[in-house]
Design a protein around this motif. Sequence first.
Motif, PDB file in Angstrom:
ATOM      1  N   UNK A 129       0.818  -1.212   0.000  1.00 28.24           N
ATOM      2  CA  UNK A 129       0.000   0.000   0.000  1.00 28.24           C
ATOM      3  C   UNK A 129       0.846   1.254   0.000  1.00 28.24           C
ATOM      4  N   UNK A 130       1.956   1.202   0.745  1.00 28.50           N
ATOM      5  CA  UNK A 130       2.855   2.349   0.786  1.00 28.50           C
ATOM      6  C   UNK A 130       3.505   2.582  -0.578  1.00 28.50           C
ATOM      7  N   UNK A 131       3.853   1.489  -1.268  1.00 30.50           N
ATOM      8  CA  UNK A 131       4.537   1.595  -2.548  1.00 30.50           C
ATOM      9  C   UNK A 131       3.590   1.927  -3.699  1.00 30.50           C
ATOM     10  N   UNK A 132       2.407   1.293  -3.710  1.00 31.37           N
ATOM     11  CA  UNK A 132       1.513   1.397  -4.866  1.00 31.37           C
ATOM     12  C   UNK A 132       0.258   2.223  -4.581  1.00 31.37           C
ATOM     13  N   UNK A 133      -0.187   2.218  -3.326  1.00 29.08           N
ATOM     14  CA  UNK A 133      -1.449   2.873  -2.988  1.00 29.08           C
ATOM     15  C   UNK A 133      -1.496   4.338  -3.374  1.00 29.08           C
ATOM     16  N   UNK A 134      -0.381   5.046  -3.202  1.00 27.60           N
ATOM     17  CA  UNK A 134      -0.340   6.463  -3.541  1.00 27.60           C
ATOM     18  C   UNK A 134      -0.603   6.677  -5.023  1.00 27.60           C
ATOM     19  N   UNK A 135      -0.032   5.828  -5.857  1.00 26.50           N
ATOM     20  CA  UNK A 135      -0.257   5.937  -7.292  1.00 26.50           C
ATOM     21  C   UNK A 135      -1.717   5.673  -7.641  1.00 26.50           C
ATOM     22  N   UNK A 136      -2.275   4.614  -7.073  1.00 25.54           N
ATOM     23  CA  UNK A 136      -3.663   4.257  -7.360  1.00 25.54           C
ATOM     24  C   UNK A 136      -4.608   5.383  -6.944  1.00 25.54           C
ATOM     25  N   UNK A 137      -4.372   5.940  -5.757  1.00 24.95           N
ATOM     26  CA  UNK A 137      -5.256   6.995  -5.253  1.00 24.95           C
ATOM     27  C   UNK A 137      -5.059   8.315  -5.996  1.00 24.95           C
ATOM     28  N   UNK A 138      -3.977   8.453  -6.714  1.00 22.30           N
ATOM     29  CA  UNK A 138      -3.782   9.646  -7.540  1.00 22.30           C
ATOM     30  C   UNK A 138      -4.465   9.496  -8.899  1.00 22.30           C
ATOM     31  N   UNK A 139      -4.496   8.269  -9.406  1.00 24.92           N
ATOM     32  CA  UNK A 139      -5.066   8.028 -10.731  1.00 24.92           C
ATOM     33  C   UNK A 139      -6.589   7.915 -10.717  1.00 24.92           C
ATOM     34  N   UNK A 140      -7.126   7.209  -9.720  1.00 23.64           N
ATOM     35  CA  UNK A 140      -8.535   6.832  -9.761  1.00 23.64           C
ATOM     36  C   UNK A 140      -9.533   7.989  -9.641  1.00 23.64           C
ATOM     37  N   UNK A 141      -9.377   8.921  -8.685  1.00 20.65           N
ATOM     38  CA  UNK A 141     -10.410   9.952  -8.507  1.00 20.65           C
ATOM     39  C   UNK A 141     -10.763  10.743  -9.766  1.00 20.65           C
ATOM     40  N   UNK A 142      -9.783  11.303 -10.506  1.00 24.63           N
ATOM     41  CA  UNK A 142     -10.171  12.050 -11.704  1.00 24.63           C
ATOM     42  C   UNK A 142     -10.815  11.179 -12.769  1.00 24.63           C
ATOM     43  N   UNK A 143     -10.373   9.932 -12.862  1.00 26.47           N
ATOM     44  CA  UNK A 143     -10.940   9.040 -13.872  1.00 26.47           C
ATOM     45  C   UNK A 143     -12.375   8.653 -13.517  1.00 26.47           C
ATOM     46  N   UNK A 144     -12.622   8.381 -12.232  1.00 26.44           N
ATOM     47  CA  UNK A 144     -13.971   8.038 -11.795  1.00 26.44           C
ATOM     48  C   UNK A 144     -14.888   9.255 -11.875  1.00 26.44           C
ATOM     49  N   UNK A 145     -14.349  10.425 -11.538  1.00 21.71           N
ATOM     50  CA  UNK A 145     -15.147  11.650 -11.622  1.00 21.71           C
ATOM     51  C   UNK A 145     -15.610  11.898 -13.058  1.00 21.71           C
TER      52      UNK A 145
END
Length: 271
Positions: free
Chosen positions: A171-187
């Motif tokens: 989560x520390x390694x990958x979670x930040x990337x996922x949480x940066x990508x997903x919100x604008x795409x889902x919005x």
Amino acid sequence: MQKSSQASLYALHAVVLGIVLIVESIGVIRIPIGVAAVILLPMLYAFVLGIILNPSILPVMGKLLTPRAVKLAATMISVAFMPFIAKFGTTVGPQIQKIIETGPALILQEIGNLGTIVVAFPVAVFLLKMGRESIGASYSIDREANLALIADKYGLKSPEGAGAMGVYATGTLIGTFVFAFMPPMIHALGIFDVRALAMSCGVGSGSMLAACTASLVAVIPEQKDLILALAAASNILTYATGLYVGLFVALPLTEWLYDKARPSERRAAAV
């Protein structure tokens, strides 16, 4: 020895300062993908550079960063996030009326965190063939409070502890990337209200909260105050309620599911 140790600490600060200067000079990058866009934030570049410059990845850095400096860097992560969390706390008060208007959604959003069991448990047990590590790995997103629960009940050297630590590191390694990508795409899909997306940022992780809110604010700058307030309130509630949900609901449920999925192990343990 003491001078050498101090020199290593100075080198650590110099490396961190260099990373900050580099990532700030790059700034925010938007990559259009159809109707959405991926937002690349300076935090992501800093994270990547930090991994690359780790002495375990780039041995030559071991001459600058001693094990003591690396240990200090790990400790300072929590300290560095304190001003960030405090800043978020100051956004809650002015937006308190809008937070109240969200009603029970803000409290009930904790139920959504049980989704990790629905998604991760079958993958861990049936696809990856994990043992009791799957309990620690899938009962939550395994941030600090969740790790404390696992450590208290099983110990971090147990299979459950190994599973929880594995997810924490991932989560520390990958979670930040996922949480940066997903919100604008889902919005961009136009399905969820901005308030729901803001609340989804508060999962109990400072780095994920920062990446999520920053990407949302970049897409919807006119709703900045509302996004920050709801995300902060959600994160606070996740810390407050997440431990109890994990203790009384998520962990017992995951253990029960594991016993059902692997009844032979339960019989063997009973014997």
